[in-house]
Design a protein around this motif. Structure first.
Motif, PDB file in Angstrom:
ATOM      1  N   SER A  93       6.151 -12.762   8.473  1.00  0.00           N
ATOM      2  CA  SER A  93       4.942 -12.692   7.645  1.00  0.00           C
ATOM      3  C   SER A  93       3.772 -12.023   8.358  1.00  0.00           C
ATOM      4  N   SER A  94       3.863 -11.864   9.679  1.00  0.00           N
ATOM      5  CA  SER A  94       2.784 -11.211  10.420  1.00  0.00           C
ATOM      6  C   SER A  94       2.807  -9.690  10.268  1.00  0.00           C
ATOM      7  N   SER A  95       3.816  -9.160   9.604  1.00  0.00           N
ATOM      8  CA  SER A  95       3.932  -7.717   9.424  1.00  0.00           C
ATOM      9  C   SER A  95       2.764  -7.179   8.603  1.00  0.00           C
ATOM     10  N   ILE A  96       2.412  -5.938   8.893  1.00  0.00           N
ATOM     11  CA  ILE A  96       1.352  -5.251   8.139  1.00  0.00           C
ATOM     12  C   ILE A  96       2.005  -4.117   7.361  1.00  0.00           C
ATOM     13  N   VAL A  97       2.009  -4.228   6.051  1.00  0.00           N
ATOM     14  CA  VAL A  97       2.741  -3.293   5.201  1.00  0.00           C
ATOM     15  C   VAL A  97       1.772  -2.543   4.295  1.00  0.00           C
ATOM     16  N   ASP A  98       1.716  -1.233   4.480  1.00  0.00           N
ATOM     17  CA  ASP A  98       0.978  -0.354   3.583  1.00  0.00           C
ATOM     18  C   ASP A  98       1.991   0.273   2.636  1.00  0.00           C
ATOM     19  N   LYS A  99       1.920  -0.088   1.367  1.00  0.00           N
ATOM     20  CA  LYS A  99       2.916   0.386   0.397  1.00  0.00           C
ATOM     21  C   LYS A  99       2.933   1.907   0.283  1.00  0.00           C
ATOM     22  N   ASP A 100       1.824   2.561   0.617  1.00  0.00           N
ATOM     23  CA  ASP A 100       1.793   4.022   0.557  1.00  0.00           C
ATOM     24  C   ASP A 100       2.733   4.655   1.586  1.00  0.00           C
TER      25      ASP A 100
END
Length: 371
Positions: free
Chosen positions: A111-118
């Motif tokens: 859950s600590s992941s940083i996800v930019d959908k772009d």
């Protein structure tokens, strides 16, 4: 363009940042992690294709790569049981942390992941992506066809298995990058330029492909020009491995467009040194024109071909990065050391670490030594 790849606790890589250029070469001893850098990107792509990224986790088995289970992926001396793959483009970023599941071929997304959908609109995840593994198609007369791979994804397959089908469908299309047009090609079409470039590898080569819909196969044959005429058609089995092994590489470079991402393992396989230099020149030209290419190679001819391309202004020195991966055998950990090698505008290397394409010099010194 993909600008940065950062890996932590990934196979033999403890914690490394790889700055990426238009053309990035990974070199080094066997088992030192050259493949790992490319494999991390392939894991992301196949996990996205399976629809488990960006919400579930990382698939270790699939279309592009099979790495086993979690215990095969985690760095052996990891201080924490978490694997990180970070990728950065010009305007987007993914920081993906995966929890460790020792006996599973799927590593859960933390859950600590940083996800930019772009980020999932970038070339790594869309149709303008091509991967060619070191284990490419062997010579045979007919090959499988795939409407989805060739016409929807415009890919040759990870082993180049759809190259014959691709050429039969798209050979008459014009090449997008004008600098890739060969001086000896009469037209701008893919097939004519392919034959011209292939003739630099083996003089007079003509590639003939044909779709055979009644058996759902595509055929591949070669002809060779003599002084006055073409030879009869040769089966690939009768021309050796080199031509068929390099055919997907040449096809992928000529059919590429600006913004595409190509991952190529061992483009030099089964090629004469002069042919390897031709491939290096082609990669340099494509990269200078906006195609990003990541290459794993053992070939000094590939390296020197790229150096020559820099010197001859086929590619800017700023668009090339070379990495050398090695390991300190005196270290208690099986940890990879990564060195970034610079090429100046004259094609010169800033330093030559031990084992970095220096075997020729070592062999020559041995021959010149007195008895």
């Amino acid at each position: 363009m993909l600008n940065l790849l950062s890996l932590e606790n990934f196979k033999s890589i403890k914690d490394e940042d790889f700055e990426l250029a238009n053309l990035t070469l990974f070199s080094g001893f066997n088992g030192m992690g050259k493949s790992s850098a490319l494999q991390s990107l392939l894991l992301l792509r196949q996990s996205f294709d399976k629809h488990i990224l960006p919400s579930i986790g990382l698939s270790l088995s699939g279309e592009f790569v099979n790495l086993g289970n979690g215990k095969d992926l985690l760095y052996a001396y990891a201080e924490n049981e978490r694997i990180k793959i970070e990728t950065c483009w010009d305007d987007t970023q993914l920081i993906l942390n995966f929890d460790y599941d020792e006996n599973s071929d799927m590593q859960p997304l933390n859950s600590s992941s940083i996800v930019d959908k772009d980020a999932f609109k970038e070339s790594l995840f869309v149709a303008n992506f091509q991967y060619l593994s070191a284990e490419r198609i062997s010579p045979k007369s007919v090959y499988d066809v795939s409407e989805y791979a060739v016409n929807q994804r415009r890919t040759l397959g990870a082993k180049g298995e759809y190259t014959a089908h691709f050429l039969s469908q798209h050979g008459d299309e014009n090449i997008v990058i004008s600098d890739m047009l060969h001086v000896n090609s009469a037209t701008k079409t893919l097939i004519d330029n392919l034959n011209a470039w292939m003739s630099e590898i083996t003089p007079g080569t003509k590639v003939i492909t044909r779709l055979i819909p009644e058996i759902n196969q595509a055929s591949l044959h070669y002809q060779f020009a003599s002084a006055s005429e073409l030879t009869n058609k040769f089966r690939p089995e009768n021309t050796g491995f080199g031509l068929t092994y390099v055919l997907p590489v040449v096809t992928s470079l000529l059919s590429a467009k600006p913004g595409d991402l190509l991952l190529i393992e061992n483009p030099e396989s089964h090629l004469h040194p002069s042919g390897q230099s031709v491939i290096a020149q082609m990669m340099a030209i494509a990269s200078q024109n906006g195609v990003q290419i990541l290459v794993e190679t053992h070939s000094d001819h590939i390296l020197n071909g790229v150096r020559g391309a820099v010197k001859n202004n086929k590619i800017s020195q700023d668009n090339v990065i070379v990495y050398f991966l090695s390991r300190d055998i005196n270290s208690e950990e099986h940890e990879v050391d990564v060195e970034k090698i610079e090429i100046d505008s004259d094609g010169r290397i800033d330093r030559w670490p031990n084992g970095f394409f220096d075997e020729w010099d070592k062999s020559l010194n041995t021959l010149l030594e007195g008895k």
